[in-house]
Design a protein around this motif. Sequence first.
Motif, PDB file in Angstrom:
ATOM      1  N   VAL A 258       0.862  -1.176   0.000  1.00  0.00           N
ATOM      2  CA  VAL A 258       0.000   0.000   0.000  1.00  0.00           C
ATOM      3  C   VAL A 258       0.904   1.233   0.000  1.00  0.00           C
ATOM      4  O   VAL A 258       1.591   1.501   0.981  1.00  0.00           O
ATOM      5  CB  VAL A 258      -0.924   0.030   1.225  1.00  0.00           C
ATOM      6  N   LEU A 259       0.903   1.976  -1.084  1.00  0.00           N
ATOM      7  CA  LEU A 259       1.733   3.174  -1.182  1.00  0.00           C
ATOM      8  C   LEU A 259       1.006   4.404  -0.665  1.00  0.00           C
ATOM      9  O   LEU A 259       1.637   5.360  -0.210  1.00  0.00           O
ATOM     10  CB  LEU A 259       2.172   3.396  -2.625  1.00  0.00           C
ATOM     11  N   ALA A 260      -0.309   4.397  -0.744  1.00  0.00           N
ATOM     12  CA  ALA A 260      -1.113   5.501  -0.207  1.00  0.00           C
ATOM     13  C   ALA A 260      -2.509   4.977   0.083  1.00  0.00           C
ATOM     14  O   ALA A 260      -3.037   4.154  -0.671  1.00  0.00           O
ATOM     15  CB  ALA A 260      -1.166   6.675  -1.174  1.00  0.00           C
ATOM     16  N   MET A 261      -3.089   5.473   1.173  1.00  0.00           N
ATOM     17  CA  MET A 261      -4.467   5.134   1.520  1.00  0.00           C
ATOM     18  C   MET A 261      -5.045   6.313   2.294  1.00  0.00           C
ATOM     19  O   MET A 261      -4.544   6.665   3.367  1.00  0.00           O
ATOM     20  CB  MET A 261      -4.541   3.863   2.367  1.00  0.00           C
ATOM     21  N   VAL A 262      -6.072   6.945   1.733  1.00  0.00           N
ATOM     22  CA  VAL A 262      -6.650   8.137   2.354  1.00  0.00           C
ATOM     23  C   VAL A 262      -8.164   8.028   2.383  1.00  0.00           C
ATOM     24  O   VAL A 262      -8.773   7.317   1.576  1.00  0.00           O
ATOM     25  CB  VAL A 262      -6.227   9.419   1.609  1.00  0.00           C
ATOM     26  N   ASN A 263      -8.746   8.770   3.315  1.00  0.00           N
ATOM     27  CA  ASN A 263     -10.197   8.779   3.480  1.00  0.00           C
ATOM     28  C   ASN A 263     -10.672  10.179   3.830  1.00  0.00           C
ATOM     29  O   ASN A 263      -9.930  10.989   4.378  1.00  0.00           O
ATOM     30  CB  ASN A 263     -10.627   7.837   4.609  1.00  0.00           C
ATOM     31  N   GLN A 264     -11.935  10.414   3.544  1.00  0.00           N
ATOM     32  CA  GLN A 264     -12.635  11.599   4.005  1.00  0.00           C
ATOM     33  C   GLN A 264     -14.001  11.151   4.527  1.00  0.00           C
ATOM     34  O   GLN A 264     -14.627  10.287   3.909  1.00  0.00           O
ATOM     35  CB  GLN A 264     -12.828  12.610   2.872  1.00  0.00           C
ATOM     36  N   PRO A 265     -14.467  11.706   5.653  1.00  0.00           N
ATOM     37  CA  PRO A 265     -13.799  12.691   6.497  1.00  0.00           C
ATOM     38  C   PRO A 265     -12.656  12.075   7.297  1.00  0.00           C
ATOM     39  O   PRO A 265     -12.647  10.876   7.560  1.00  0.00           O
ATOM     40  CB  PRO A 265     -14.912  13.192   7.409  1.00  0.00           C
ATOM     41  N   ALA A 266     -11.698  12.921   7.684  1.00  0.00           N
ATOM     42  CA  ALA A 266     -10.539  12.472   8.451  1.00  0.00           C
ATOM     43  C   ALA A 266     -10.569  13.106   9.844  1.00  0.00           C
ATOM     44  O   ALA A 266     -11.531  13.791  10.204  1.00  0.00           O
ATOM     45  CB  ALA A 266      -9.248  12.828   7.716  1.00  0.00           C
ATOM     46  N   TYR A 267      -9.524  12.887  10.619  1.00  0.00           N
ATOM     47  CA  TYR A 267      -9.442  13.464  11.965  1.00  0.00           C
ATOM     48  C   TYR A 267      -7.979  13.722  12.301  1.00  0.00           C
ATOM     49  O   TYR A 267      -7.070  13.144  11.688  1.00  0.00           O
ATOM     50  CB  TYR A 267     -10.055  12.527  13.006  1.00  0.00           C
ATOM     51  N   ASN A 268      -7.758  14.594  13.276  1.00  0.00           N
ATOM     52  CA  ASN A 268      -6.405  14.914  13.720  1.00  0.00           C
ATOM     53  C   ASN A 268      -6.072  14.067  14.948  1.00  0.00           C
ATOM     54  O   ASN A 268      -6.636  14.284  16.022  1.00  0.00           O
ATOM     55  CB  ASN A 268      -6.289  16.398  14.061  1.00  0.00           C
ATOM     56  N   PRO A 269      -5.163  13.093  14.836  1.00  0.00           N
ATOM     57  CA  PRO A 269      -4.852  12.226  15.977  1.00  0.00           C
ATOM     58  C   PRO A 269      -4.139  12.950  17.115  1.00  0.00           C
ATOM     59  O   PRO A 269      -4.065  12.435  18.225  1.00  0.00           O
ATOM     60  CB  PRO A 269      -3.954  11.149  15.363  1.00  0.00           C
ATOM     61  N   ASN A 270      -3.619  14.156  16.845  1.00  0.00           N
ATOM     62  CA  ASN A 270      -2.942  14.920  17.890  1.00  0.00           C
ATOM     63  C   ASN A 270      -3.913  15.715  18.752  1.00  0.00           C
ATOM     64  O   ASN A 270      -3.543  16.212  19.814  1.00  0.00           O
ATOM     65  CB  ASN A 270      -1.921  15.888  17.266  1.00  0.00           C
ATOM     66  N   ASN A 271      -5.141  15.848  18.291  1.00  0.00           N
ATOM     67  CA  ASN A 271      -6.167  16.569  19.055  1.00  0.00           C
ATOM     68  C   ASN A 271      -7.509  15.894  18.830  1.00  0.00           C
ATOM     69  O   ASN A 271      -8.209  16.176  17.860  1.00  0.00           O
ATOM     70  CB  ASN A 271      -6.219  18.036  18.630  1.00  0.00           C
ATOM     71  N   ARG A 272      -7.854  14.999  19.735  1.00  0.00           N
ATOM     72  CA  ARG A 272      -9.075  14.210  19.580  1.00  0.00           C
ATOM     73  C   ARG A 272     -10.177  14.663  20.525  1.00  0.00           C
ATOM     74  O   ARG A 272     -11.120  13.907  20.800  1.00  0.00           O
ATOM     75  CB  ARG A 272      -8.756  12.730  19.803  1.00  0.00           C
ATOM     76  N   SER A 273     -10.098  15.898  21.019  1.00  0.00           N
ATOM     77  CA  SER A 273     -11.067  16.379  22.004  1.00  0.00           C
ATOM     78  C   SER A 273     -12.478  16.479  21.428  1.00  0.00           C
ATOM     79  O   SER A 273     -13.453  16.288  22.143  1.00  0.00           O
ATOM     80  CB  SER A 273     -10.634  17.737  22.561  1.00  0.00           C
ATOM     81  N   LYS A 274     -12.587  16.789  20.136  1.00  0.00           N
ATOM     82  CA  LYS A 274     -13.909  16.930  19.521  1.00  0.00           C
ATOM     83  C   LYS A 274     -14.118  15.883  18.426  1.00  0.00           C
ATOM     84  O   LYS A 274     -14.839  16.110  17.461  1.00  0.00           O
ATOM     85  CB  LYS A 274     -14.064  18.332  18.945  1.00  0.00           C
ATOM     86  N   LEU A 275     -13.513  14.750  18.598  1.00  0.00           N
ATOM     87  CA  LEU A 275     -13.541  13.708  17.570  1.00  0.00           C
ATOM     88  C   LEU A 275     -14.910  13.032  17.492  1.00  0.00           C
ATOM     89  O   LEU A 275     -15.510  12.682  18.507  1.00  0.00           O
ATOM     90  CB  LEU A 275     -12.475  12.659  17.888  1.00  0.00           C
ATOM     91  N   LYS A 276     -15.402  12.867  16.263  1.00  0.00           N
ATOM     92  CA  LYS A 276     -16.602  12.076  16.020  1.00  0.00           C
ATOM     93  C   LYS A 276     -16.184  10.643  15.727  1.00  0.00           C
ATOM     94  O   LYS A 276     -15.287  10.411  14.925  1.00  0.00           O
ATOM     95  CB  LYS A 276     -17.381  12.640  14.829  1.00  0.00           C
ATOM     96  N   ARG A 277     -16.844   9.686  16.369  1.00  0.00           N
ATOM     97  CA  ARG A 277     -16.447   8.289  16.206  1.00  0.00           C
ATOM     98  C   ARG A 277     -16.580   7.826  14.758  1.00  0.00           C
ATOM     99  O   ARG A 277     -15.811   6.985  14.298  1.00  0.00           O
ATOM    100  CB  ARG A 277     -17.279   7.391  17.123  1.00  0.00           C
TER     101      ARG A 277
END
Length: 580
Positions: A258-277
Motif C-alpha cells: 500500500v503506497l497511499a491510503m486516504v479517506n474523508q472525512p478524516a481526523y487529527n490524531p494529535n487533538n481528539r477532544s472533539k472527535l466524532k467516532r
Amino acid sequence: MSEQDQSLSYRGRRLLVLGVLALAAAGLAVRAVNLQVLDKDFLQGQGDARFLRVVSEPAHRGMITDRFGEPLAISTPVDSVWANPKVLILERDSWTKLARALRIKRADLERLLVARQHKEFVYLKRRVNPDMAQRVSELEIPGVAMAPEYRRFYPAGEVTAHVVGFTDVDDAGQEGVELAFDERLRSIPGAKRVIKDRLGRIVESVERVREPQPGEDIALSIDLRLQYLAYRELKAAVRRNRADAGSAVILDVHTGEVLAMVNQPAYNPNNRSKLKRSHLRNRAVTDVFEPGSTIKPFTVAAALETGRFHSQTPVDTTPGYFRVGRKTIHDFRDYGLIDVSTVIQKSSNVGASKLALAQSPEHLWKAFASVGLGESTGSGFPGESGGLLTDYGSWRDIQRATISYGYGMSTTTLQLARAYAALATDGRPLPVSFLRRSRSEANELATLYEPAFSADSLHAVRGMMERVVAEGGTGTRAAVSGYRIAGKTGTVKKSGAGGYVEDSFIAVFAGIAPASEPRLVMVVMIDEPRGEKYYGGVVAAPVFGKVMAGALRLLDIPPDDLPSMPGQRLALLRGDGGAH
C-alpha cells in the motif's frame, strides 16, 4: 558542723554527680554503639523505607515511519502530574492554585482527592506540556510531584491518521497500525531505586533494578509524498462535489504494498477532544459497496477465457435494454451492435449481461473469486471487511446478469484495488501489505497463487480498458499526459431499506498505470456526490488523473506514450525527439 565535715560532704556530692555523669556518658556510648553498629542495618532500612522508593522508568514506544524513514508516529518525553492524596488532602489552601495551574475545576480536584484520600498515589493530569509542568513544580506543594512518561505525536496529522491510528493514555494501540502491531511497538518499562524528598521529588538515583526496553521501530509501505498528494486531491473532490465521504488507495502491483491510503472525512490524531467516532473508520478497509461497472473487466476476462470470445466479437445490445426473466437491464443509451471491446469502453450493462449469461455460473464465480473478490486482502488491518461474493450455486440468471456489472456483490476500496493489481500483472492476487515488502518476497508469495487469467486475456482486457480513458470512453478525465492509462468507471446506485434509492450514488474509478508496463493501481471512491454530475467518469476519474500524474513523476516512472505529451508530437515529426 565542722569544717572537715563540710569538706567531706562536698567531695561526696561531687563524686556522686561525676558518677551520674559518667554513667550517663557510658549509657550514651553504649546506645551509640547499639545504633551505629549493632542496629545499623535495621535502622538504615527503616530510614530507607521512608525515603527510598522503586519507581518505574518508562521506555519509548517504537517509531512508525514511511518507507523512506519519514516519521509518522514518534514518542516524546513529557511529565505527568501525580499526588499523594494523604499529604495533599492536608494542603487545602493550595488546591485553588493547583487547580488553576492544571486548568481543571477546583471541585473536580477536591472530588478526586476525597475519593482517594486513603491512597498514596493518584494521577492529577497525564502527559502535560512543559509549561504546565513548570508552573506546577514552581508551586512546591507538598504531596505533588512529576512522573516522566512519553506522549505519542503524529507529524503528518490527519493525512495518515486512518493508516497509522493512535494510542490511548497508557500508550496502547487503539486504531490502525498502532493497534495491528501493538505488541511489536509496545515498550517494556524499567525500574530504578531512588531517594525522594518530602515533596515526592527524586533527589538521588540509587541503582537501576531493571533496564527499560524500547519498542520496535516499524517502517510502513506508505510513501508519504503520494499520501499527501492523494489526501489533497480526495479532500478537494469530496468538498467540490459536496459528497458524504470518499476513499482512495494506491498499490504497487508487483509487491502488493500500500503506497497511499486516504479517506474523508478524516481526523487529527494529535487533538481528539472533539472527535466524532464515525470519522475514525478507515473506510477504504471497512466500508463495503457494490462496485458497479468497475467489475466489467473481470466479466470480459472470464468470457475471453472460454475461448468463444475475443475483443472484436460482436455483441448485440439493441435496443438498449435486455429482459432477464421479469427484470429489465438498461444501458445509458442504445449502443446497437458493438464488439466486446466497446462493451468496456461504453460500459454497456446489456453487453456485460449477455457475456455473463454465455458462461456457466461456476466459471464466472471462479473468475471473480480468483482475484480476491469476496475475501479479505490479507493485510491484517483491524476491522477489515471481506466483502460479499455469494456462492454460484444460488445464482439465478438475473443474479448472474447483475453481478456481471457489479450489483449483487460488495467490495471495499482496498479489495477492488487488489483485484485490479492482479489484472495489471499476471493474474495472481498478492496479499496486501502495509509493511515494506521486497520484490523477492512478493515473488515467493506469488507462487502460492494460480493465475486467474491467461497472459493473452489480461493483455487484451488492459487494451480494452485503455479505450475507456481515450477519446470516446467514459473515463477521459483520468488521462495522464505522456502515459497510457487503463481504467474503468463505475456509477453505482446506493441501496436502502426498501431497495435502491433514487438520486443516491457512489462514483468509482479504478485504473492502472502505465498500461504498457503496469507499476501502479489506484481506486477512487466518492460516496454520495451531490454536485451537478455524479458519474464515476466525472467525479472520481479526475482524482485519479491528478494523483497519478504526480505519482508517476515522483516515482520516476518513464512515460510510455510520448506522442501524447504537449509539444512532443511536433518534435517527433521533425525527427529531433530522439536521444542524443
